[in-house]
Enzyme design. Structure first.
Site, PDB file in Angstrom:
ATOM      1  N   TYR A  92       1.011  -1.154  -0.014  1.00 21.07           N
ATOM      2  CA  TYR A  92      -0.177   0.037  -0.016  1.00 21.07           C
ATOM      3  C   TYR A  92       0.968   1.145   0.153  1.00 21.07           C
ATOM      4  CZ  TYR A  92      -4.320   2.468   1.138  1.00 21.07           C
ATOM      5  OH  TYR A  92      -5.497   3.273   1.218  1.00 21.07           O
ATOM      6  N   SER A 186       1.309  -7.786   1.681  1.00 17.91           N
ATOM      7  CA  SER A 186       0.235  -6.681   2.267  1.00 17.91           C
ATOM      8  C   SER A 186      -0.978  -6.484   0.970  1.00 17.91           C
ATOM      9  CB  SER A 186       0.790  -5.485   2.594  1.00 17.91           C
ATOM     10  OG  SER A 186      -0.244  -4.747   3.328  1.00 17.91           O
ATOM     11  N   GLN A 187      -0.936  -5.061   0.469  1.00 21.54           N
ATOM     12  CA  GLN A 187      -1.628  -4.968  -0.388  1.00 21.54           C
ATOM     13  C   GLN A 187      -1.308  -5.869  -1.806  1.00 21.54           C
ATOM     14  OE1 GLN A 187      -2.883  -0.810  -2.716  1.00 21.54           O
ATOM     15  NE2 GLN A 187      -0.916  -1.471  -3.229  1.00 21.54           N
ATOM     16  N   ASP A 272       0.187  -8.794  14.062  1.00 20.94           N
ATOM     17  CA  ASP A 272       0.103  -7.859  12.731  1.00 20.94           C
ATOM     18  C   ASP A 272      -1.278  -7.086  13.206  1.00 20.94           C
ATOM     19  OD1 ASP A 272      -0.455  -6.487  10.473  1.00 20.94           O
ATOM     20  OD2 ASP A 272      -0.017  -8.190   9.319  1.00 20.94           O
ATOM     21  N   HIS A 301       3.608  -6.682  11.065  1.00 18.51           N
ATOM     22  CA  HIS A 301       3.032  -6.714   9.529  1.00 18.51           C
ATOM     23  C   HIS A 301       4.363  -6.973   8.564  1.00 18.51           C
ATOM     24  CE1 HIS A 301       0.713  -6.096   6.205  1.00 18.51           C
ATOM     25  NE2 HIS A 301       1.106  -5.011   5.788  1.00 18.51           N
TER      26      HIS A 301
END
Length: 340
Positions: A92, A186-187, A272, A301
């Site tokens: 992100y 992540s994203q 996370d 994360h």
């Protein structure tokens, strides 16, 4: 970092009942047909990075509505082909960056396609791939852009870009189309799961601490952005919760992951607070293909970091060099290097 979500035992037993739109498949079929019908040709321009062991190309691929999506293609210099290929999507807020920054997969002997994410990144205003759609009323960030309609939502455009980027990788003459793996953190992990559900025939998918999974739960329990953007938006627009959550269900990677058939290697971090582990496990449990899992019980994360890159290198090598693993990836497994 304390636990902020369910325990590992609770996550392993979790079987979330997510609200799935009745027309989810029809929505994405219509979207991807339109993008492919828009036409356009991928372009690859050589880049002089000053490096001698990796050859790099500036990539432009027609994405959503045929709009140009930027990226890099890295190839091991002097390698024959066709090569196994890793297509990577970014976290992100990140853009593709500079061409010499991410060379791991090319140094491992694979073609590496790295997709820019529209509207994100620092190298130019709005990144190297600007988002052509401007919608008012959103809070800062991307999750609530166009959130009043699935047709207008930001991630409809991003997922379509990603599918078209994979299309370009599959068609590239230096790539073996039977050995293409998608990945991201992540994203990027959420995008890779969505792509795995939308593109048949991939050799594998490696989502790391994936975002965009069980989005409703993420909005309720995440202690840090980006999921908090949804809660912030709904704290302002109190009467829109039903509409917003319905729109987001069309881009929920946990729902799209259930359509996937490629073997997968997940990583999930139990501390996370950005992508709570229960949301990642929602995608893991619903994933349609064979699956391996690496759990990092004492990480946030960042997940497994360099340790997990080593796991990925081994996993990809096995699938690219052992033909039966592509067709028959075997049973699902759970491995926690921190508990071993």
């Amino acid at each position: 970092m304390p636990l902020t979500d369910l325990t590992l035992a609770e996550c392993l037993a979790l079987r979330p009942d997510l609200d799935e739109p009745a027309d989810l498949d029809a929505f994405w079929d219509r979207t991807l047909r339109a993008a492919r019908a828009a036409g356009g040709t991928a372009a690859f321009t050589p880049v002089d990075t000053g490096l001698t062991q990796v050859t790099t190309y500036d990539v432009t691929v027609p994405g959503f509505a045929g709009e140009p999506v930027r990226g890099w293609l890295h190839l091991p210099a002097g390698a024959g082909g066709p090569l196994g290929c890793v297509v990577e999507f970014l976290g992100y807020g990140r853009g593709r960056g500079l061409p010499h920054e991410q060379l791991l997969w090319a140094n491992a002997g694979y073609a590496h396609f790295l997709m820019d994410t529209r509207g994100q990144g620092w190298s130019t205003a709005g990144g190297d791939t600007p988002d052509t759609v401007s919608l008012n009323g959103d809070v800062p960030g991307f999750l609530t852009r166009g959130v009043d309609s699935p047709d207008d939502h930001y991630y409809r455009r991003v997922y379509t870009d990603a599918v078209r980027f994979v299309d370009a990788a599959l068609a590239h003459p230096r790539v073996d189309p039977d050995r293409v793996v998608v990945t991201g953190h992540s994203q990027g992990g959420g995008i890779s799961l969505a792509v795995a559900g939308l593109v048949p025939g991939l050799a594998g998918v490696m989502p790391d601490t994936p975002f965009l999974c069980d989005i409703r739960r993420g909005a309720l329990i995440a202690g840090a952005p980006p999921y908090t953007e949804i809660a912030e938006y709904l704290s302002l627009y109190r009467d829109r919760a039903g509409t917003v959550l319905t729109t987001l269900s069309y881009v929920d990677a946990a729902l799209l992951a259930s359509r996937a058939t490629a073997p997968s290697l997940f990583s999930i971090a139990m501390m996370d607070d950005i992508c709570p582990p229960s949301t990642c496990f929602a995608a893991y449990h619903r994933y349609g293909g064979a699956k391996d899992l690496r759990v990092y019980e004492f990480n946030g994360h960042e997940g497994g970091g360099a340790h997990h890159r080593r796991e990925q290198l081994t996993w990809v090598r096995e699938r690219f060099t052992t033909p039966h693993l592509i067709a028959d990836p075997g049973p699902s497994t759970l491995h926690d290097p921190q508990l071993a």
